[in-house]
Enzyme design. Structure first.
Site, PDB file in Angstrom:
ATOM      1  N   ASP A 717       0.853  -1.197   0.000  1.00  0.00           N
ATOM      2  CA  ASP A 717       0.000   0.000   0.000  1.00  0.00           C
ATOM      3  C   ASP A 717       0.883   1.238   0.000  1.00  0.00           C
ATOM      4  OD1 ASP A 717      -2.186   1.667   0.118  1.00  0.00           O
ATOM      5  OD2 ASP A 717      -2.401   1.515   2.305  1.00  0.00           O
ATOM      6  N   GLU A 726      -2.567   0.642  -8.010  1.00  0.00           N
ATOM      7  CA  GLU A 726      -3.279   1.614  -8.826  1.00  0.00           C
ATOM      8  C   GLU A 726      -4.785   1.488  -8.592  1.00  0.00           C
ATOM      9  OE1 GLU A 726      -2.727   3.287 -13.375  1.00  0.00           O
ATOM     10  OE2 GLU A 726      -2.727   1.142 -13.043  1.00  0.00           O
TER      11      GLU A 726
END
Length: 860
Positions: A717, A726
């Site tokens: 993350d 993304e």
């Protein structure tokens, strides 16, 4: 990523030579890192002059640049050895809180990076340390502190810069929290409830379901699964499906380890439905994003409307040599973390948003009311059209604008994409993008996306806007004819500067999808013949591949429409199409049943790919349609297993959806949801699904941290990990479909709803432009409510400005009140009182519907 170093200003005055004070080879690689010998051999870009002051190197960083590498402080000649571990450290402070990026990379093209990191610099000196292993030998690497990309100017000071080599880099160990893995949002009352426990134990263990008060609500025994090939973890599974008492803050304990809290109930996913759909409004191009709909932190000016510094989308030329006309392509949705807009990715996204609504017209238990006019965060609310169709229309209008005009050589085809001439860096809000915009060549794949979505649009908008429906059908028909005339015009795989290539050299699936949508809408025989003659028709393996429907494999979208929407197939032909759907769903259900984490996703060799979470979601859509068609609960259960996986029951104990779950992703790769890089910008909005594990780890952050990762654990993350973290419109679209399906499922009468156990008294004193509200919440049940959370929605533009005896947050019109530190428990028969002040534009109305901990309350 290229870093231009022309125009650099060298530090030593008059070219004076500074002696090399570097320690022995393999120890310290930085020369004069404490600046005791002045500034040499450090350099900086001409726009950000530096000098040594009080033993630190301080640079005046220019404001108004677009990219991190637009302003750099650096040193060349760094010696790196492949396979060696290095420790980089430095001390820094600035005149304002900023994020800077540190790169160790080649000093010339292609500027391959050995290490990239981003740190938050504050006004107080802090020391930062990073470790990495060099992947290649380089005796002339460049250390660069990349300080550009900020609106305002600031001063940055550096000291004690050190790079020591020869140490072993400790392997990256993700923080996975508790080894007891559950759906961190919750489980439907009458649905399956399963979890996974990571343990080396060879024998079954006792699990305990803990009630909110801490007492044991149920117990049972785990099943030993063994080694999970996707995570390389030894795991047990457990099941508590027989427990059906609704409530908040349940946990599961096994061998002294306790899970994250979760809820049990039937009204758990309404917020996820609205959040997942709000993602599209957040990412609209060409329109101001209104604080009244999304909250102040997410409001922003319109992007790409020909207002400086934008060069804009109102009059966009083609790439050189592609065409001699210009198009107005304003509107649409930004594709992902960048500012590009793509027809091939935008088509499947619009189709699945429309399919979320179309399911409410075809499925017995689907409810269209939560998608109706005035229910979602769109500015068009109040126009008598369902809000979800208003959102789809924003994208559909853009898709039709991408069509080649009549009279041109490829008239009727669709341009593949429009985006910036060159890549932009992070962070960068759309209205600040200074790049030239360009239309890229038409493609057959894009043209068929337009044909399919235009046909779907025509049938859904007919009752609400006949003129728009006619425009959609005309555009779709022209696109179909153009694709027949130009069936092999493919996007160039090398066309990937400034935006993704989205190449696709097999368009049989797009032809099948477009023919299906046109046939369902028109009933014309030509489309029917094309369907029945397609080699994909009836082939479940090709229509619903193991990895899921995706933008380059869209035949499944056509099959789902044929299977669910009234059309002119014969009874036998319809049965065959539905058999194709259930055959695909059977395989996904079997995959879920066999998986340690219950996920309906089993790519070949457990090789999780870029956007694996979208594969999970698209397989879940097929399972949902199969359940709608047959009522077989194995499909429902497998779908819910996928939801469990996405919301925390996975090897990383990670909810991949922002704002949903205790350990949620919140640093997804995005140019204006970029809090990790700029504290003044927000994290991604709630309801944004991260790409998920990707065994290919293509980006530098993932390559630095995740080498050797198990397939289902190749995720981090971090905003720099565009290969694993993304967000995109075509991943959020199936999330919106699934959230809508599960919210409908929760309200489909699987169990009798419990009576309300709370009552709310709400009263307001109002004056011109303002109001004071007082709220009393009473527990009318027999169990304590702790902690409590009260939610409601204003019907107009009321905004909370000050509150007491509670913590209140507001997103658009949605409001949530949390307890203060001293009133977190409401005893049976007891009450809590709180209040707040607010502003209103007039005509304000008191809310009448309240939900406490997910359950509706009566009003006094």
């Amino acid at each position: 990523m290229g870093v231009l170093i022309a125009g650099l200003v060298a530090a030593p005055a008059g070219g004076a030579e500074v002696p090399d004070t570097r320690p022995a080879e393999g120890v310290e690689q930085i020369v004069n890192g404490d600046f005791s010998a002045g500034a040499a051999p450090w350099w900086w870009t001409a726009n950000s002059p530096a000098a040594v002051t009080d033993g630190e190197l301080c640079a005046d960083i220019v404001g108004g640049t677009a990219n991190p590498w637009d302003a750099i402080i650096g040193q060349d000649g760094v010696d790196l050895l492949a396979g060696e571990g290095y420790v980089l450290s430095f001390t820094a402070h600035a005149t304002a809180p900023v994020a800077i990026r540190t790169a160790l990379q080649m000093a010339v093209e292609p500027y391959t990076a050995e290490h990239l990191s981003t740190d938050q610099i504050t006004t107080e000196p802090q020391t930062f340390t990073h470790t990495f292993t060099a992947k290649a030998d380089n005796d002339a690497a460049q250390l660069g502190f990349q300080t550009g990309g900020h609106d305002q100017a600031f001063t940055l000071c550096l000291d004690d810069v050190s790079l020591t080599g020869g140490t072993a880099t400790p392997p990256y160990e993700p923080d996975t929290g508790s080894p007891v893995r559950v759906n961190q949002v919750g489980y439907l009352t009458g649905g399956p409830k399963s979890g996974t426990f990571v343990t080396e134990a060879a024998e079954p263990l006792t699990w305990t379901l803990n009630a909110p008060a801490g007492t044991a609500a149920a117990t049972g025994t785990t099943k030993v699964f063994g080694q999970d090939p996707t995570s390389r973890q030894h795991v047990h599974t457990f099941d508590f499906s027989e427990f059906t008492r609704a409530g908040q803050d349940y946990t599961v304990t096994i061998a002294g380890e306790t899970s994250e809290p979760f809820a049990i109930g039937d009204d758990l996913y309404a917020q996820l439905r609205t959040d997942a759909l709000a993602y599209f409004y957040h990412n609209r191009s060409g329109i101001e994003i209104d604080a009244d709909l999304v909250g102040e932190e997410y409001a922003r000016p319109a992007g790409h409307l020909d207002t400086a510094p934008n060069q804009g989308d109102g009059d966009v030329p083609c790439q050189p040599g592609v065409c001699d006309y210009r198009l107005d392509v304003r509107g649409g949705w930004y594709d992902a973390g960048d500012h590009g807009k793509y027809v091939v990715n935008g088509g499947i996204s619009a189709a699945q948003v429309m399919a979320t609504y179309e399911r409410t017209l075809t499925a017995e238990n689907a409810d269209g009311e939560p998608l109706g006019d005035g229910r979602l965060r769109v500015p068009e609310r109040g126009n008598s059209t369902p809000d979800i169709l208003d959102e789809a229309a924003w994208q559909l209008d853009f898709l039709m604008k991408m069509q080649v005009p009549a009279g041109e050589e490829l008239a009727g085809m669709a341009h593949h994409k429009v985006h910036d001439e060159k890549w932009t860096g992070l962070p960068l809000l759309p209205h600040q993008d200074p790049q030239k915009r360009e239309l890229h060549p038409p493609s057959t794949a894009a043209t068929l996306n337009l044909a399919a979505t235009g046909a779907q649009c025509a049938r859904l908008f007919r009752p609400y806007d006949a003129a728009f429906a006619d425009r959609c059908l005309t555009s779709a028909t022209r696109a179909w004819q153009a694709a027949l005339a130009h069936p092999e015009v493919y996007a160039d795989a090398g066309d990937n500067v400034g935006g993704g290539a989205y190449e696709d050299a097999d368009v049989r699936d797009e032809f099948y999808w477009a023919a299906a949508e046109l046939f369902v809408t028109t009933g014309q025989g030509d489309y029917r013949r094309h369907l029945l003659d397609s080699p994909l028709h009836g082939d479940a393996d090709k229509t619903f591949p193991r990895g899921g429907v995706w933008w380059g494999g869209t035949a499944g979208l056509g099959a789902l429409s044929l299977a669910t929407v009234d059309n002119r197939l014969t009874t036998a032909e319809l049965a065959a199409v539905r058999s194709t759907v259930t055959t695909g769903a059977d395989r996904y259900a079997a995959d879920a049943q066999a998986a340690a984490y219950g996920v309906p996703y089993a790519p070949e060799d457990s090789h999780y790919v870029w956007g694996s979470n979208s594969g999970v979601l698209n397989n879940m859509v097929v399972l949902g349609v199969a359940h709608d068609l047959t009522g077989n609960t194995k499909y429902r259960d497998a779908l819910l297993g996928g939801l469990d996986y996405l919301l925390g029951r996975n090897p990383l104990n990670q909810s991949y959806v922002t704002g949903h779950g205790e350990r949620d992703s919140r640093n997804q790769h995005h140019r204006h949801w970029a809090h990790q890089l700029d504290p003044n910008l927000p994290n991604p909005a709630p309801g944004s699904v991260a790409a998920g594990p990707n065994a290919d780890i293509q980006d530098p952050v993932a390559q630095d941290k995740l080498q050797g990762c198990a397939p289902a654990m190749c995720y981090i993350d971090d905003i720099g990990s565009w290969a694993t973290n993304e967000v995109t419109i075509n991943w959020n679209a199936p999330l919106a479909w699934i959230a809508s399906y599960v919210d409908d499922l929760g309200g489909s009468g699987t169990t009798d709803p419990d009576p309300a156990t709370c009552e709310v008294d709400y009263a307001s004193d109002r004056w011109n432009g303002g109001f004071t509200s007082r709220v009393t919440v009473t527990n009318t049940g027999t169990e304590p409510l702790s902690p409590w959370k009260l939610t409601w929605t204003f019907a107009d533009d009321q905004r909370v400005t000050h509150h007491w005896s509670s913590r209140i947050t507001q997103t658009g019109r949605d409001v949530t009140a949390h307890p203060a530190s001293w009133n977190g428990t409401i005893t049976p028969g007891g009450s809590v009182d709180f209040g707040f002040n607010g502003t209103s534009g007039g005509g304000a109305a008191d809310p009448t519907a309240f939900t406490l901990n997910g359950a509706p309350c009566t009003t006094g």
